[in-house]
Design a protein around this motif. Structure first.
Motif, PDB file in Angstrom:
ATOM      1  N   VAL B 156      -0.142   5.811  -7.738  1.00  0.00           N
ATOM      2  CA  VAL B 156       1.246   6.145  -7.422  1.00  0.00           C
ATOM      3  C   VAL B 156       1.617   7.410  -8.176  1.00  0.00           C
ATOM      4  O   VAL B 156       1.241   7.579  -9.348  1.00  0.00           O
ATOM      5  CB  VAL B 156       2.192   5.011  -7.894  1.00  0.00           C
ATOM      6  N   SER B 181      -0.823   3.055 -11.487  1.00  0.00           N
ATOM      7  CA  SER B 181      -1.840   2.523 -10.589  1.00  0.00           C
ATOM      8  C   SER B 181      -1.709   1.009 -10.551  1.00  0.00           C
ATOM      9  O   SER B 181      -1.154   0.401 -11.466  1.00  0.00           O
ATOM     10  CB  SER B 181      -3.240   2.928 -11.043  1.00  0.00           C
ATOM     11  N   TRP B 214       3.628  -2.373  -3.427  1.00  0.00           N
ATOM     12  CA  TRP B 214       3.872  -0.943  -3.582  1.00  0.00           C
ATOM     13  C   TRP B 214       5.346  -0.651  -3.797  1.00  0.00           C
ATOM     14  O   TRP B 214       5.698   0.289  -4.506  1.00  0.00           O
ATOM     15  CB  TRP B 214       3.309  -0.129  -2.403  1.00  0.00           C
ATOM     16  N   TYR B 333       8.133   9.592  -3.770  1.00  0.00           N
ATOM     17  CA  TYR B 333       6.933   8.879  -4.232  1.00  0.00           C
ATOM     18  C   TYR B 333       5.795   9.036  -3.247  1.00  0.00           C
ATOM     19  O   TYR B 333       6.018   9.093  -2.034  1.00  0.00           O
ATOM     20  CB  TYR B 333       7.211   7.371  -4.388  1.00  0.00           C
ATOM     21  N   ILE B 335       1.857   7.263  -2.522  1.00  0.00           N
ATOM     22  CA  ILE B 335       0.888   6.223  -2.894  1.00  0.00           C
ATOM     23  C   ILE B 335      -0.332   6.373  -2.003  1.00  0.00           C
ATOM     24  O   ILE B 335      -0.209   6.505  -0.778  1.00  0.00           O
ATOM     25  CB  ILE B 335       1.481   4.800  -2.699  1.00  0.00           C
TER      26      ILE B 335
END
Lengths: 80, 480
Positions: B156, B181, B214, B333, B335
């Motif tokens: 992330v 992470s 997430w 963000y 991911i």
């Protein structure tokens, strides 16, 4: 008379294509990669995660070990 | 909060990073392992280090045998940090050829506030104990355990945005730039794959068992401000022409209330609104690839009521209390998750048992017993037990309850020792308790209590506490 409408339709289609490109998996990966900063100050210290490996290196190099003991996983780049 | 403060205030200074990287061997250790070491050769090395710790977290220096030279919990100011490194090198020069054990120096703040030394451990005899050079073949490092095959390793990155929508340049503080992470277990991936199969090409709601992983990691700030509530989870997926699944939707998460301090004085409030897009690839019951981007707004505030009035003091003087901040604005963000590489995966026969559904009754009973024991401990002592439990939540959500129960068993043993002794006792495997160590521990607790009173401006109460301790001594001297 049809020309302006055709141009407008072409422009609209081009815009939609660009939007789709921006949202493709490849484009998303590029946008995610662009967020990451490689040269952050706290990455200048190569922290080991393994105590045994760290102590073995301390013995072989004749250096003391500096241990940073903190909550949660100390994997490099991990939140702390 | 200690770790984030230490990273930002200590381990980003150029003169410090250069010296730590070249003159020392830097090792980052889980507090859970130092506070509750496992019963294996690596665990015994952790126990030797943890025996002298003044707090569940801190900065320690050892020789190559893992013998602790010195601990510190903070520094008087920035200029004290290189002096501390010089002092470590002096101690190392004095002791590293010693066969006999030696006492460990301990500091609350270097160099102004020293704590009682931890005496040498006489059980170590005349030769320094030598930890193994490496792990036995097939045995994972306690600091980086193996994961079940098929686990997704997710990374992330999160950045605060300026008013013009561009990421802010500052990357030192976790309230502006964060990397993280997490492991997305096969059991959670199977939930997504199952929902996708049932949808038969139609748009479907992403199971919370998959998306929470997430969503809960997309936040700015240190671990203490992790959102505890997911208030909205509107995430949908649909199959695309190439067979992958497009993810879209909105989430809201929050935590803290900014009014109720913890036992240690920490207080925070957090609110995040994000709009998500991404792609997931599914093969059978597994998600083999995941990429996500989220954008939205975030407000996170963090502070400590015990540090009110101390803003003039350097940040390095209050590492244990963390650094106050107030971040409010746009945020983005990213991911990316990929299947764990071969060197991170459990060997055959090493795979932990996973159990769908909730924890077994035996674990529930042990957790209830542990909660009862911890409530009876003083807050600074209970922190040791709490530190041992960090990192359990991902194991529990992955159904790895046997591993959770092993950690809870160690925490129960430790909490029991602390409850019976009325205070901190040596870490398991650290050797027998002797009178001097018991004295050192009590002096440390008295010092901590006086320091907290002074920090809170309660000088009269601090004097009264010391008078009570001294009165017993003076009465005894008069009787003689």
């Amino acid at each position: 008379m049809r020309t302006p409408i055709t141009l407008l339709a072409l422009a609209l289609l081009a815009g939609l294509a660009r939007a789709a490109d921006d949202s493709s998996p490849k484009a998303l990966r590029e946008r995610v990669a662009a967020l990451r900063v490689e040269k952050v100050a706290w990455r200048n210290i190569p922290w080991k995660s393994c105590l045994l490996e760290g102590l073995a290196e301390a013995r072989s190099t004749g250096k003391p070990a500096i241990l940073w003991v903190f909550i949660d996983r100390p994997v490099d780049d991990g939140r702390c | 909060m200690f770790a984030g403060a230490a990273r930002e205030a200590v381990f980003t200074k150029p003169e410090v990073t250069k010296r730590v990287a070249s003159e020392f061997v830097p090792v980052a250790l889980k507090a859970a392992l130092v506070n509750g070491p496992p019963d294996d050769p690596e665990g015994r090395a952790y126990a030797r280090i943890g025996r002298s710790k003044p707090a569940p977290q801190g900065i320690c220096a050892t020789d190559g045998y893992g013998r602790a030279l010195v601990w510190t919990l903070g520094f008087d100011d920035g200029a004290s940090i290189p002096k501390f490194l010089d002092h470590v090198l002096d101690l190392y020069k004095s002791h590293h050829d010693d066969h006999a054990p030696f006492a460990t120096e301990r500091w609350r703040r270097y160099p102004s506030t020293r704590l009682p030394d931890t005496p040498a451990d006489p059980s170590e005899g005349d030769a320094p104990p030598r930890p193994p050079d490496s792990h036995p073949a097939g045995h994972a490092c306690d600091g980086l355990p193996h994961v079940p095959a098929g686990t997704l390793i997710a990374r992330v990155v999160g950045r605060a945005l300026s008013a013009d929508g561009t990421p802010v340049a500052d990357t030192d503080g976790q309230e502006r730039y964060v990397e993280d992470s997490f492991d997305l277990p096969p059991i959670a991936q199977a939930g997504f794959a199952s929902a996708a199969a049932e949808a038969a090409g139609e748009r479907f709601r992403i199971p919370e068992s998959f998306s929470r992983w997430w969503v809960e990691h997309a936040y700015l700030g240190q671990l203490d401000v992790r959102p505890s509530r997911v208030d909205r989870l509107d995430l949908l997926a649909r199959r695309t022409a190439d067979g992958s699944f497009r993810v879209e939707g909105d989430t809201e998460a929050s935590g803290g209330d900014a009014t109720s301090p913890r036992d240690d004085g920490a207080v925070h409030a957090h609110r995040i609104h994000l709009t998500w897009e991404g792609f997931a690839k599914v093969e059978g019951k597994a998600v083999t690839d995941l990429v996500l981007l989220a954008q939205g707004t975030e407000r996170v505030r963090w502070g400590n009521v015990r540090m009110e009035g101390m803003t003039s003091e350097p940040e390095v003087a209050h590492l244990m209390g963390g650094k106050a901040f107030d971040q409010d604005g746009g945020v983005r963000y990213g991911i990316e998750a990929h299947t764990a590489p071969a060197d991170r995966v459990c060997r055959p026969g090493e795979e932990p048992a996973t159990v769908p559904g909730g924890p077994p009754e035996s674990l529930r009973r042990k957790m209830a017993r542990l909660e009862g024991l911890v409530h009876g401990l003083a807050p600074d002592v209970a922190q040791q037990v709490a530190a041992m439990l960090q990192g359990l939540e991902p194991l529990a959500r992955g159904g790895r309850f046997a591993e959770v129960e092993a950690v809870v068993d160690r925490a129960l043993a430790r909490a029991g020792e602390l409850a019976n002794s009325g205070g901190p006792s040596p870490a398991p495997g650290a050797g027998p308790t002797d009178g001097m160590e018991a004295v050192a521990r009590r002096l440390e607790r008295l010092h901590e209590a006086v320091h907290r009173l002074l920090e809170a401006g309660k000088t009269d109460e601090a004097i009264a506490l010391l008078d009570t301790a001294l009165k017993a001594f003076e009465d005894d001297a008069k009787a003689k």
